[in-house]
Design an enzyme around this catalytic site. Structure first.
Site, short mmCIF file in Angstrom:
data_model
loop_
_atom_site.label_atom_id
_atom_site.label_comp_id
_atom_site.label_asym_id
_atom_site.label_seq_id
_atom_site.Cartn_x
_atom_site.Cartn_y
_atom_site.Cartn_z
N CYS A 1 46.87 118.88 76.94
CA CYS A 1 46.34 117.34 76.79
C CYS A 1 45.06 117.43 76.15
CB CYS A 1 46.29 116.82 78.14
SG CYS A 1 45.73 115.13 78.05
N CYS B 1 52.00 109.63 83.40
CA CYS B 1 51.15 109.36 82.66
C CYS B 1 51.37 107.84 81.93
CB CYS B 1 51.27 110.19 81.49
SG CYS B 1 49.89 109.99 80.06
N CYS C 1 54.28 118.45 78.62
CA CYS C 1 53.29 118.38 79.67
C CYS C 1 53.94 118.12 81.20
CB CYS C 1 52.56 116.81 79.49
SG CYS C 1 51.40 116.36 80.50
N CYS D 1 52.49 116.16 74.73
CA CYS D 1 53.15 115.39 75.61
C CYS D 1 54.46 115.85 76.01
CB CYS D 1 52.96 113.86 75.20
SG CYS D 1 51.42 113.26 75.02
N GLU E 1 31.57 129.74 85.54
CA GLU E 1 31.36 128.45 85.14
C GLU E 1 30.18 128.11 84.33
OE1 GLU E 1 33.18 126.09 85.66
OE2 GLU E 1 34.93 127.25 86.80
#
Ligand code: SF4
Length: 452
Positions: free
Chosen positions: A253, A269, A263, A260, A97
């Site tokens: 995205c 959405c 997706c 899309c 991270e």
């Protein structure tokens, strides 16, 4: 993922780091009169939230099914899934991270593998020197990350008996350099704590899913997104859910041309619905929301732009222009005792930009100095520092190198100076050493210096 994580670290996840606590918010706002109950914050407009529990269940299921099928095979994911020891697992996630902040996944993989091979545990990292950490980090940028990671590892070993804090709250509270995002990621992925995360990818996905068009770096929007992330996170697979949401932002995205059609959450959405149908169905049109004063809608002066489609969201306030800086730098060369060409490098101060890294002798310059003047200043600097009779005419101008730091547009004006004999450097000044080209590349030097 990197820029998005970067965004998160600065303003968003950054806001994670500078997360405003409820207490903090009260301090900033009007303080309630003694004895009077604090005014309740205005409820978020329902149309920007996930208020239907059935929809939340469906979204979680669709996203996790997609993640199981499409997730990228990444070394930190393998470790998080296979490492039985909770401390080692948390450490492995933590390192990934920190490296992923500001840096692309493809760049991080090699650094991560080398790091984990060299320091597979917190204890091993705690025993490393800062020089070793900087050497391994060289080229990854934002060098204070490696330093802070090592400082925190030392703290875990010396003050926490080698045991990583077990909740997001404690991770954030006890570990230097661990902000709200990183703490949530470690806790959800390593310990399965049901806590959400908000980084740049998550911001983009959530803002599109719920047509949030107010400045996505503003505290009001960030607070709402954290609430939303915490409410959405899957209770049985929080780590996978968080990674899935970030993965969706990184691969589907994406900022400019989201896919899309592919997706897994397209049916949830609102931005896509807005684009396809003009008016949202289950959720009212963005322009209808809040009748002009909705804190989550686009500003009235910048309404929906149909040419942008779903990329109307998210929106951010204009970025501050980077500071412009100019530095003269000199590559001093000599023939080493084995005949190989050697170069002089000096160590930067232990705090500030590029702390503790090595560089060619450098001198910050005022803007718009004539070349002749900057050459003279550099010669004076080198003469004072090396004791060598450096004259301005002896410096050969090689060219200019531009390097963009996050907040500085830096130009290095590069000179070279071949030396015939040895130079005795004052040991009371910055540490310095002569290196071959190979040694230079293995040293803790920044990408900017490698360009030079
Ligand atoms: Fe993003 Fe498009 Fe999916 Fe909406 S449908 S979340 S805009 S990729």
């Amino acid at each position: 993922m990197s820029h998005l994580r970067a965004a998160a670290a600065r303003g968003l996840r950054r806001s994670g780091r500078r997360a405003v606590s409820p207490a903090g918010k009260r301090r900033k706002g009007a303080s309630p009169r003694r004895g009077a109950p604090a005014p309740a914050p205005a409820p978020p407009p329902a149309r920007h939230l996930f208020s239907d529990p059935a929809e939340v269940v469906a979204l979680r299921g669709n996203l996790l099914a997609w993640y199981d099928k499409c997730k990228r095979d990444l070394p930190w994911r393998t470790l998080a899934a296979t490492e039985p020891d909770a401390d080692r697992r948390a450490y492995a996630v933590w390192v990934s991270e920190i490296m992923l902040q500001q840096t692309q996944v493809s760049t991080v993989i090699d650094y991560y593998n080398r790091w984990m091979q060299k320091w597979p545990t917190l204890q091993a990292l705690a025993q490393a020197s800062l020089e070793e950490v900087n050497e391994l980090w060289a080229g990854l940028g934002y060098y204070s990350r490696g330093k802070r990671l090592q400082e925190a590892a030392r703290k875990v070993v010396s003050e926490l008996a080698g045991q990583m804090p077990r909740t997001a709250e404690d991770l954030q509270k006890l570990l230097p350099g661990v902000g709200r995002y990183t703490a949530g990621a470690i806790a959800s992925i390593s310990y399965r704590q049901a806590t959400g995360v908000v980084d740049g990818n998550v911001i983009r996905v959530l803002c599109r899913l719920r047509c949030i068009g107010a400045d996505s770096s503003s505290p009001a929007v960030i607070d709402r997104l954290w609430d939303m992330a915490n409410a959405l996170v899957d209770r049985s697979r929080p780590g996978d859910f968080n990674q899935a949401l970030m993965e969706l932002g990184a691969t589907v995205c994406v900022p400019r041309a989201p896919l899309c059609g592919e997706c897994p959450v397209k049916q949830h959405c609102q931005a896509r619905r807005r684009k396809l149908f003009g008016k949202a169905t289950a959720v009212p049109d963005v322009e209808d929301c809040g009748v002009g004063d909705c804190p989550l809608c686009p500003p009235a002066l910048e309404p929906w732009d149909s040419s942008l489609g779903v990329t109307n969201f998210p929106r951010k306030a204009a970025k501050k222009q980077p500071r412009v800086a100019r530095t003269a730098t000199c590559v001093l060369e000599r023939r080493g005792c084995h005949g190989a060409q050697e170069y002089l490098i000096v160590q930067r101060p232990s705090s500030g930009l590029l702390a503790g890294l090595w560089e060619f002798p450098s001198l910050p310059l005022a803007q718009s100095l004539q070349e002749e003047k900057q050459r003279e200043l550099l010669a004076d600097h080198l003469r004072a520092w090396t004791g060598w009779p450096v004259v301005a005419e002896g410096l050969q101008l090689i060219g200019e190198v531009v390097h963009i730091f996050s907040h500085i547009h830096q130009t290095y004006v590069v000179y070279s100076l071949p030396l015939d004999g040895d130079v005795t450097l004052d040991p009371a000044l910055s540490p310095s050493r002569w290196v071959t080209e190979e040694e230079f590349h293995a040293s803790a030097v920044s990408t900017a210096m490698k360009k030079v």
